[in-house]
Design an enzyme around this catalytic site. Structure first.
Site, PDB file in Angstrom:
ATOM      1  N   GLU A  61       0.819  -1.211   0.000  1.00 52.75           N
ATOM      2  CA  GLU A  61       0.000   0.000   0.000  1.00 52.75           C
ATOM      3  C   GLU A  61       0.858   1.268   0.000  1.00 52.75           C
ATOM      4  O   GLU A  61       0.386   2.321  -0.437  1.00 52.75           O
ATOM      5  CB  GLU A  61      -0.975  -0.014   1.198  1.00 52.75           C
ATOM      6  CG  GLU A  61      -2.077  -1.042   0.993  1.00 52.75           C
ATOM      7  CD  GLU A  61      -2.957  -1.279   2.214  1.00 52.75           C
ATOM      8  OE1 GLU A  61      -4.130  -1.632   2.031  1.00 52.75           O
ATOM      9  OE2 GLU A  61      -2.463  -1.158   3.357  1.00 52.75           O
TER      10      GLU A  61
ATOM     11  N   GLY B 202     -12.599  -4.478   1.312  1.00 52.95           N
ATOM     12  CA  GLY B 202     -13.614  -5.376   0.770  1.00 52.95           C
ATOM     13  C   GLY B 202     -14.907  -4.591   0.588  1.00 52.95           C
ATOM     14  O   GLY B 202     -15.300  -3.821   1.469  1.00 52.95           O
TER      15      GLY B 202
ATOM     16  N   MET C 186      -9.377  -3.208   7.918  1.00 55.54           N
ATOM     17  CA  MET C 186      -8.863  -3.616   9.226  1.00 55.54           C
ATOM     18  C   MET C 186      -8.108  -2.518   9.992  1.00 55.54           C
ATOM     19  O   MET C 186      -7.517  -2.820  11.032  1.00 55.54           O
ATOM     20  CB  MET C 186      -7.979  -4.865   9.057  1.00 55.54           C
ATOM     21  CG  MET C 186      -8.731  -6.024   8.406  1.00 55.54           C
ATOM     22  SD  MET C 186      -7.750  -7.503   8.142  1.00 55.54           S
ATOM     23  CE  MET C 186      -7.512  -8.082   9.810  1.00 55.54           C
ATOM     24  N   GLU C 187      -8.140  -1.276   9.503  1.00 56.33           N
ATOM     25  CA  GLU C 187      -7.360  -0.222  10.185  1.00 56.33           C
ATOM     26  C   GLU C 187      -8.043   1.139  10.305  1.00 56.33           C
ATOM     27  O   GLU C 187      -7.679   1.943  11.183  1.00 56.33           O
ATOM     28  CB  GLU C 187      -6.006   0.015   9.466  1.00 56.33           C
ATOM     29  CG  GLU C 187      -5.066  -1.170   9.427  1.00 56.33           C
ATOM     30  CD  GLU C 187      -5.381  -2.154   8.303  1.00 56.33           C
ATOM     31  OE1 GLU C 187      -6.080  -1.752   7.337  1.00 56.33           O
ATOM     32  OE2 GLU C 187      -4.950  -3.307   8.386  1.00 56.33           O
TER      33      GLU C 187
ATOM     34  N   ASP D   7     -11.765  -6.816  -3.177  1.00 56.66           N
ATOM     35  CA  ASP D   7     -12.584  -8.043  -3.105  1.00 56.66           C
ATOM     36  C   ASP D   7     -13.962  -7.654  -2.585  1.00 56.66           C
ATOM     37  O   ASP D   7     -14.189  -6.496  -2.245  1.00 56.66           O
ATOM     38  CB  ASP D   7     -11.931  -9.069  -2.157  1.00 56.66           C
ATOM     39  CG  ASP D   7     -11.767  -8.513  -0.750  1.00 56.66           C
ATOM     40  OD1 ASP D   7     -10.703  -7.953  -0.464  1.00 56.66           O
ATOM     41  OD2 ASP D   7     -12.731  -8.591   0.042  1.00 56.66           O
TER      42      ASP D   7
HETATM   43  N1  ADE Z   1      -9.201  -5.505   3.189  1.00 57.48           N
HETATM   44  C1  ADE Z   1      -9.457  -5.822   1.913  1.00 57.48           C
HETATM   45  N2  ADE Z   1     -10.374  -6.801   1.838  1.00 57.48           N
HETATM   46  C2  ADE Z   1     -10.714  -7.107   3.103  1.00 57.48           C
HETATM   47  C3  ADE Z   1     -11.604  -8.047   3.681  1.00 57.48           C
HETATM   48  N3  ADE Z   1     -12.328  -8.865   2.925  1.00 57.48           N
HETATM   49  N4  ADE Z   1     -11.687  -8.098   5.037  1.00 57.48           N
HETATM   50  C4  ADE Z   1     -10.952  -7.271   5.798  1.00 57.48           C
HETATM   51  N5  ADE Z   1     -10.092  -6.375   5.308  1.00 57.48           N
HETATM   52  C5  ADE Z   1      -9.971  -6.286   3.972  1.00 57.48           C
END
Ligand code: ADE
Length: 230
Positions: free
Chosen positions: A13, A79, A173-174, A197
């Protein structure tokens, strides 16, 4: 003059940023590497935190308290929850929450702890700058809620819970932990994510395929924003 922190969670990143900035000076601190640099006359400090809320809290706090950054921009991947978001699309967080923070047994809402708040809002001026950059480059950006948790979500069931509980558009996640730090220290911040995703059962496979490309899309957008920050 402002000193702008740019952080990501993973090496992929921040690598596209480090390729384009100038006058890099590496500083090792608190088990991490911070890159002081310049870009188009602007002073930057760039770092990736490692994945998750704890590491990102440490890095965001360090960028503000040790390096004295006066604005923080986060660049990375997420995501998608909102079906309008496809791989490579950009989402700007207008607010963030922690989807895995749960003391509901005591009658509190999901994402809430006493003296905290379920949602933390990002800086409106930075969002405006982002929308101008998007307009100038004919790029589609969606503004919405990002939900953060210490889990890679690869489950339609978990995704549905996060959508119905927080009306979230994307998850990662951050972001929310960085938001808590910046909000507490009263530093304007901005969270940008490009979709890697859709957090469904096959999210792991999509993430492996699209993460690097989406991370680049986000990083390039962030650097264009830097040019427009006073
Ligand atoms: N970052 C990118 N895709 C993610 C996902 N599916 N879950 C958590 N963090 C992500």
């Amino acid at each position: 003059m402002s000193k702008i922190a740019i952080m990501g969670a993973m090496p992929e990143e921040v690598a596209p940023l480090l390729e384009r900035v100038e006058n890099i000076n590496k500083v090792e601190y608190a088990s991490n590497t911070y890159y002081e640099a310049t870009y188009k006359g602007k002073e930057l400090v760039i770092a990736y935190s490692k994945i998750g809320k704890v590491f990102s809290t440490l890095t965001a706090s360090t960028l503000l308290e040790k390096f004295g950054c006066t604005t923080l921009l986060f660049s990375g991947v997420a995501g998608a929850i909102n079906p309008k978001l496809h791989i490579g699309d950009l989402i700007i967080a207008d607010k963030l929450c922690q989807h895995d923070l749960d003391i509901t047994i005591f009658g509190h809402d999901h994402g809430y702890v006493p003296e905290g708040a379920v949602f933390v809002e990002t800086d409106a001026k930075l969002r405006e700058i982002a929308k101008e950059v998007a307009l100038k480059n004919s790029l589609k950006v969606i503004e919405g809620t990002i939900a953060t948790g210490d889990q890679f979500v690869a489950s339609s069931e978990r995704k549905a819970f996060i959508e119905s509980t927080f009306s979230a558009d994307a998850l990662e996640m951050e972001g929310a932990s960085v938001a808590v730090v910046c909000d507490a220290l009263d530093v304007p911040f901005f969270i940008l994510r490009a979709i890697s995703d859709t957090a469904n059962d096959d999210a792991g496979v999509d993430f492996d395929e699209f993460m690097v490309g989406s991370a680049k899309i986000s990083a390039n957008f962030i650097l264009e924003m830097v040019e427009n920050i006073a």
